[in-house]
Design a protein around this motif. Structure first.
Motif, PDB file in Angstrom:
ATOM      1  N   ASN A  26      52.279  42.601  51.242  1.00 27.72           N
ATOM      2  CA  ASN A  26      52.103  42.841  49.965  1.00 27.72           C
ATOM      3  C   ASN A  26      53.076  45.135  50.584  1.00 27.72           C
ATOM      4  O   ASN A  26      52.600  45.480  51.109  1.00 27.72           O
ATOM      5  CB  ASN A  26      51.036  44.206  49.419  1.00 27.72           C
ATOM      6  N   THR A  47      49.376  39.524  49.845  1.00 27.51           N
ATOM      7  CA  THR A  47      49.603  38.860  48.085  1.00 27.51           C
ATOM      8  C   THR A  47      49.599  37.892  48.128  1.00 27.51           C
ATOM      9  O   THR A  47      50.647  37.014  48.995  1.00 27.51           O
ATOM     10  CB  THR A  47      50.715  39.486  47.339  1.00 27.51           C
ATOM     11  N   CYS A  49      50.390  34.341  46.527  1.00 29.04           N
ATOM     12  CA  CYS A  49      50.441  33.107  45.584  1.00 29.04           C
ATOM     13  C   CYS A  49      50.395  31.669  45.966  1.00 29.04           C
ATOM     14  O   CYS A  49      50.476  31.275  46.724  1.00 29.04           O
ATOM     15  CB  CYS A  49      52.023  33.212  45.214  1.00 29.04           C
ATOM     16  N   GLU A  50      49.448  31.547  44.793  1.00 28.45           N
ATOM     17  CA  GLU A  50      48.953  29.955  44.642  1.00 28.45           C
ATOM     18  C   GLU A  50      49.474  29.102  43.775  1.00 28.45           C
ATOM     19  O   GLU A  50      48.520  29.394  42.598  1.00 28.45           O
ATOM     20  CB  GLU A  50      47.424  30.421  44.985  1.00 28.45           C
ATOM     21  N   HIS A  52      50.041  27.249  40.230  1.00 29.38           N
ATOM     22  CA  HIS A  52      50.286  28.055  38.325  1.00 29.38           C
ATOM     23  C   HIS A  52      49.595  29.206  38.554  1.00 29.38           C
ATOM     24  O   HIS A  52      49.293  29.811  37.722  1.00 29.38           O
ATOM     25  CB  HIS A  52      50.328  27.150  37.542  1.00 29.38           C
ATOM     26  N   TYR A  53      48.633  29.750  39.996  1.00 28.05           N
ATOM     27  CA  TYR A  53      47.651  31.156  39.427  1.00 28.05           C
ATOM     28  C   TYR A  53      48.420  32.191  39.753  1.00 28.05           C
ATOM     29  O   TYR A  53      49.078  32.346  39.917  1.00 28.05           O
ATOM     30  CB  TYR A  53      46.277  31.087  40.503  1.00 28.05           C
ATOM     31  N   PRO A  54      48.187  32.649  39.199  1.00 25.55           N
ATOM     32  CA  PRO A  54      48.716  34.834  39.343  1.00 25.55           C
ATOM     33  C   PRO A  54      48.262  35.176  40.540  1.00 25.55           C
ATOM     34  O   PRO A  54      47.029  34.651  41.370  1.00 25.55           O
ATOM     35  CB  PRO A  54      47.577  35.689  37.757  1.00 25.55           C
ATOM     36  N   ALA A  55      49.078  36.003  41.171  1.00 23.03           N
ATOM     37  CA  ALA A  55      49.331  36.454  42.497  1.00 23.03           C
ATOM     38  C   ALA A  55      47.763  37.017  42.634  1.00 23.03           C
ATOM     39  O   ALA A  55      47.074  38.360  41.848  1.00 23.03           O
ATOM     40  CB  ALA A  55      50.639  36.968  42.950  1.00 23.03           C
ATOM     41  N   VAL A  56      46.704  36.963  43.346  1.00 18.27           N
ATOM     42  CA  VAL A  56      45.845  37.901  44.234  1.00 18.27           C
ATOM     43  C   VAL A  56      46.295  38.289  45.689  1.00 18.27           C
ATOM     44  O   VAL A  56      46.909  38.405  46.613  1.00 18.27           O
ATOM     45  CB  VAL A  56      45.081  36.810  44.565  1.00 18.27           C
ATOM     46  N   TYR A 120      38.567  41.074  41.672  1.00 15.61           N
ATOM     47  CA  TYR A 120      38.784  40.350  40.179  1.00 15.61           C
ATOM     48  C   TYR A 120      39.328  41.712  39.760  1.00 15.61           C
ATOM     49  O   TYR A 120      38.445  42.736  39.315  1.00 15.61           O
ATOM     50  CB  TYR A 120      37.545  39.832  39.575  1.00 15.61           C
ATOM     51  N   ASP A 122      39.381  42.559  36.297  1.00 14.62           N
ATOM     52  CA  ASP A 122      38.579  42.862  35.059  1.00 14.62           C
ATOM     53  C   ASP A 122      36.865  43.438  35.589  1.00 14.62           C
ATOM     54  O   ASP A 122      36.495  43.775  34.531  1.00 14.62           O
ATOM     55  CB  ASP A 122      38.207  41.712  34.225  1.00 14.62           C
TER      56      ASP A 122
END
Length: 137
Positions: A26, A47, A49-50, A52-56, A120, A122
């Motif tokens: 990143n 970063t 990317c997996e 269709h999930y949002p990048a983590v 997470y 949130d």
């Protein structure tokens, strides 16, 4: 070395065209805050990317104030990454329970995330990606 020994009930899957996983450095300075406290300040994040999930964003353990985290008994399993352990952030109260996860012995395909943790969005105040500090004078 990563052990490939897993219980028979836990399949190991390799990322591919049907379920791609990429891990890249990143370029940003990543700062994570909870309850007004800086938990992370790093320029060495990854970063992931997996599919269709949002990048983590995964941050190195060395750049986390681990004294502000508390390990929990919660655990999950991902057939692409392995066994996952969790931490809570007591200063964040109830919403910060199991707010942080890590793959301490990830499968070889994602070995780069070893010694990294993810948050997470949130369950913390913010995960800010800021311009990286210049090393030029």
């Amino acid at each position: 070395m990563v052990s490939n020994t897993t219980p028979a009930a836990r399949p190991v899957k390799i990322p591919g065209k049907d379920h791609p996983i990429t891990i890249e450095r990143n370029p940003s300075r990543v700062v994570v805050t909870v309850a007004g406290k800086v938990i992370v300040d790093t320029q060495d994040a990854l970063t992931l990317c997996e599919a269709h999930y949002p990048a983590v964003v995964y941050v190195p353990r060395k750049d986390i104030d681990m004294t502000l985290l508390e390990r929990t008994d919660h655990a999950t399993y991902c057939p692409y990454k392995g066994d996952c352990a969790y931490f809570s952030i007591p200063a964040g109260g109830e919403r910060a329970v199991n707010a942080v996860w890590t793959y301490e012995n990830p499968y070889e395909a994602v070995a780069q995330i070893r010694n990294h943790l993810a948050f997470y969005p949130d369950r913390v105040d913010a995960i800010d990606e800021r311009p990286a500090a210049s090393t030029d004078n």
